[in-house]
Design an enzyme around this catalytic site. Structure first.
Site, PDB file in Angstrom:
ATOM      1  N   ALA A 202       4.759  34.581 -18.323  1.00  0.00           N
ATOM      2  CA  ALA A 202       4.215  34.302 -17.036  1.00  0.00           C
ATOM      3  C   ALA A 202       2.966  33.780 -17.106  1.00  0.00           C
ATOM      4  O   ALA A 202       2.000  34.389 -17.857  1.00  0.00           O
ATOM      5  CB  ALA A 202       4.381  35.536 -16.224  1.00  0.00           C
ATOM      6  N   CYS A 203       2.434  32.945 -16.363  1.00  0.00           N
ATOM      7  CA  CYS A 203       0.985  32.523 -16.079  1.00  0.00           C
ATOM      8  C   CYS A 203       0.808  32.366 -14.829  1.00  0.00           C
ATOM      9  O   CYS A 203       1.770  32.461 -13.769  1.00  0.00           O
ATOM     10  CB  CYS A 203       0.434  31.378 -17.008  1.00  0.00           C
ATOM     11  SG  CYS A 203       1.370  30.051 -16.630  1.00  0.00           S
ATOM     12  N   SER A 204      -0.231  31.539 -14.424  1.00  0.00           N
ATOM     13  CA  SER A 204      -0.543  31.665 -13.061  1.00  0.00           C
ATOM     14  C   SER A 204       0.542  30.771 -12.181  1.00  0.00           C
ATOM     15  O   SER A 204       1.081  31.266 -11.219  1.00  0.00           O
ATOM     16  CB  SER A 204      -1.918  30.954 -12.653  1.00  0.00           C
ATOM     17  OG  SER A 204      -2.262  30.791 -11.278  1.00  0.00           O
TER      18      SER A 204
ATOM     19  N   SER B 144       3.459  33.845 -11.840  1.00  0.00           N
ATOM     20  CA  SER B 144       3.146  35.484 -12.012  1.00  0.00           C
ATOM     21  C   SER B 144       4.183  35.804 -10.854  1.00  0.00           C
ATOM     22  O   SER B 144       4.870  36.883 -10.959  1.00  0.00           O
ATOM     23  CB  SER B 144       1.663  35.618 -11.985  1.00  0.00           C
ATOM     24  OG  SER B 144       1.189  35.090 -10.963  1.00  0.00           O
TER      25      SER B 144
END
Lengths: 488, 100
Positions: B6-8, B38
């Protein structure tokens, strides 16, 4: 040994950034801000759909005064069905089939814009309620979303004048307040209705929401009461016949929130200076947070996004704010936070340092689409004093040149929401509804980011940074135990 | 095993996803990797065994840990992330599952 060095670097980041991290963490973890952030993210596909239909209207059907730069307009120029009016603006000759096609096409594609932008507060009222219920561990968040939507409609007398971005703050406040009450009322099954044996559990659960939902809507109605009473007493309608369904939306809580809080703030933000001030605050915040390795846009988004989205929908309806949501993506990011595409190009052309070049090569592809985590974490740009100055200042400087460009050269306002991954400088062309000056400004900003990074690349590219990269990054990055060091 | 990245916006992690898959295929491991934003990641936590966060969203670690019901949640170290090191990230996932 190098292993120690890397974790030392990481620790330094922890120590130096600690205060900021704590603040950012608090901002980034605050439940309601998180939900606003997620809510806007989930709504993005619809916004992009609405934006694309703005583009189709302008580019194909010559909508919003863009006949001169549209496909239909060009056909009209060739056939003589489009002529210049007294002000030198192109328009279709009334009654021609091109004029009819343009009118119908415009209307149809307008529906998509209308159904998305002009209804944004409805979507938000539902989405925020849904997400908050989910966050509070409710079993059927869908019902919570619907109750929240209902509360918003009660608070605005279901008046479409507050369904667009004007109602955003109302949607947020009413949605959160009503959903919190809704969840609170269900704690420990306080409000459950006793169901006879044999009723399916799903039905029982749905009924458990019944009383809380009624109470929430009644409560919103009660808060509406003073505003409605004031409105009524101050401007008693001439006729009281059929009075119940003719009260204006201005006699509501929703309207009071708009007029009292949102409107003054947005009018400040839509002055040129106010807009520039907010934009500088936003872009500087992004680069400073990223300097500490935190996703600045993500953290600040919950606060700034609603503002710049509201200003954006104003632009779609004819306003000409310089800084709206897509302005940043189209003109200031230039390869990602910190405008690093210029840095990549500068390294590829001028740096003799091999690891640095390898990294730049790898980062070039993603950089075109404004993704620059490889650069930021790989160079690294985080807490790296060598590139600190250009990394933190370039994007704010591009913000200023964007402001000047729009002010001096009368560029078409940003009316098309582009995805943030739209390549630079094509994004500038698309966002301004295909104004070539938008393309030029974006290209200029890209060149400027190159020029601003260049002295530092020349200064460090030969030796010092190379050694750092070699030691900390290339050789020893694997095989550390990050779990213990990471986070916090 | 299923790994969630998960990232932005799930963009930069998708590059890492690709690199991890290259490694997984070459080793013939039975691991699935998926990169998400996310928000999506939080909604789909249940289907995965281990969650790895990009270092830029490490401020969400607590948020994710609260939502993960004891599943391992780890932050990818910045250097590893910057160089998009697939094999090392797979090892990181395996290790955090072990240490659990």
């Amino acid at each position: 040994m190098t292993k120690i060095k890397q974790s030392a670097f990481w620790k330094k980041s922890q120590v130096v950034g600690n205060k900021l991290l704590e603040l950012a963490g608090r901002l980034g973890n605050q439940k309601h801000l998180t939900i606003i952030r997620d809510g806007f993210a989930f709504f993005m596909p619809l916004v992009i759909a609405g934006a694309l239909s703005v583009l189709v209207r302008a580019f194909i059907f010559g909508g919003a005064g863009a006949v001169g730069t549209s496909i239909l307009g060009w056909i009209g120029m060739a056939t003589g069905d489009a002529v210049k009016d007294g002000n030198g603006e192109w328009g279709f000759v009334a009654g021609t089939s091109l004029a009819k096609i343009s009118e119908v096409g415009n209307f149809l594609f307008y529906q998509i814009t209308h159904a998305t932008f002009d209804m944004i507060s409805l979507y938000m009222a539902f989405g925020l309620g849904y997400l908050l219920c989910k966050g509070r561990g409710q079993d059927m968040p869908l019902i919570g979303g619907l109750v929240s939507l209902g509360a918003f409609l009660v608070a605005t007398f279901a008046s479409p004048s507050l369904f667009n971005a004007q109602g955003l703050l109302t949607a947020m406040i009413v949605s959160f307040a009503s959903t919190e009450i809704f969840c609170l009322l269900q704690k420990n099954g306080r409000m459950e209705l006793k169901m006879p044996e044999g009723v399916p559990p799903a039905v029982t659960r749905a009924f458990a929401k019944l009383l809380p939902a009624i109470i929430v809507l009644l409560a919103v109605m009660a808060i509406n009461l003073p505003f409605t009473l004031f409105g009524y007493l101050l401007n008693t309608p001439a006729s009281t016949a059929g009075v119940g369904d003719s009260f204006p939306a201005s006699w509501t809580l929703g309207s009071a929130i708009y007029a009292g809080i949102q409107s003054p703030f947005i009018s400040f933000a839509s002055t040129k200076e106010g807009g520039l001030g907010l934009a500088l605050l936003f872009t500087t915040g992004i680069t400073v947070l990223w300097f500490f390795g935190l996703h600045g846009a993500n953290i600040l988004g919950a606060v700034f996004e609603p503002i710049f989205l509201a200003l954006y929908t104003d632009n779609v309806n004819g306003a000409s704010n310089i800084f709206v949501k897509a302005t940043f993506d189209a003109f200031t990011y230039a390869g990602g936070s910190g405008a690093t595409l210029g840095l990549i190009v500068a390294i590829l052309i001028f740096s003799r340092n091999k690891p640095e070049r390898e990294l730049a090569k790898m980062s070039f592809g993603p950089g075109i689409f404004n993704i620059n985590e490889p650069m930021i974490f790989g160079t690294p740009l985080i807490l790296n004093m060598k590139y600190a100055f250009p990394f933190v200042t370039t994007q704010p400087i591009l913000t200023i040149t964007t402001y000047l460009g729009f002010t001096w050269f009368n560029i078409h306002p940003v009316t098309v929401m582009i995805p943030w991954t739209a390549p630079f400088p094509i994004g500038g062309l698309l966002a301004t509804a295909l104004d070539w000056k938008g393309f030029v400004l974006a290209a200029f900003n890209l060149a400027l980011s190159f020029a601003l990074y260049l002295p530092w690349v020349l200064m460090w590219g030969k030796r010092t940074l190379g050694e750092t990269v070699k030691k900390e990054t290339v050789i020893e990055a694997p095989k550390t135990t990050p779990v213990k060091n990471g986070g916090k | 095993m299923k790994i969630l990245l998960a990232c932005s916006a799930g963009m930069s992690t998708s590059i890492l996803e690709k690199n991890m898959n290259t490694y997984i295929t070459s080793k013939g491991l039975d691991i699935q990797v998926k990169a998400m934003s996310s928000g999506d990641a939080k909604a789909n936590l249940n289907e995965y065994d281990v969650v790895l966060l990009g270092p830029q969203v490490r401020f969400m670690e607590k948020e994710f840990k609260d939502a993960a019901n004891g599943k391992p949640v780890a932050v990818i170290p910045p250097q590893m992330y910057g160089l998009m090191q697939g094999p090392e990230t797979v090892e990181l996932a395996l290790k955090s599952l072990e240490n659990k």
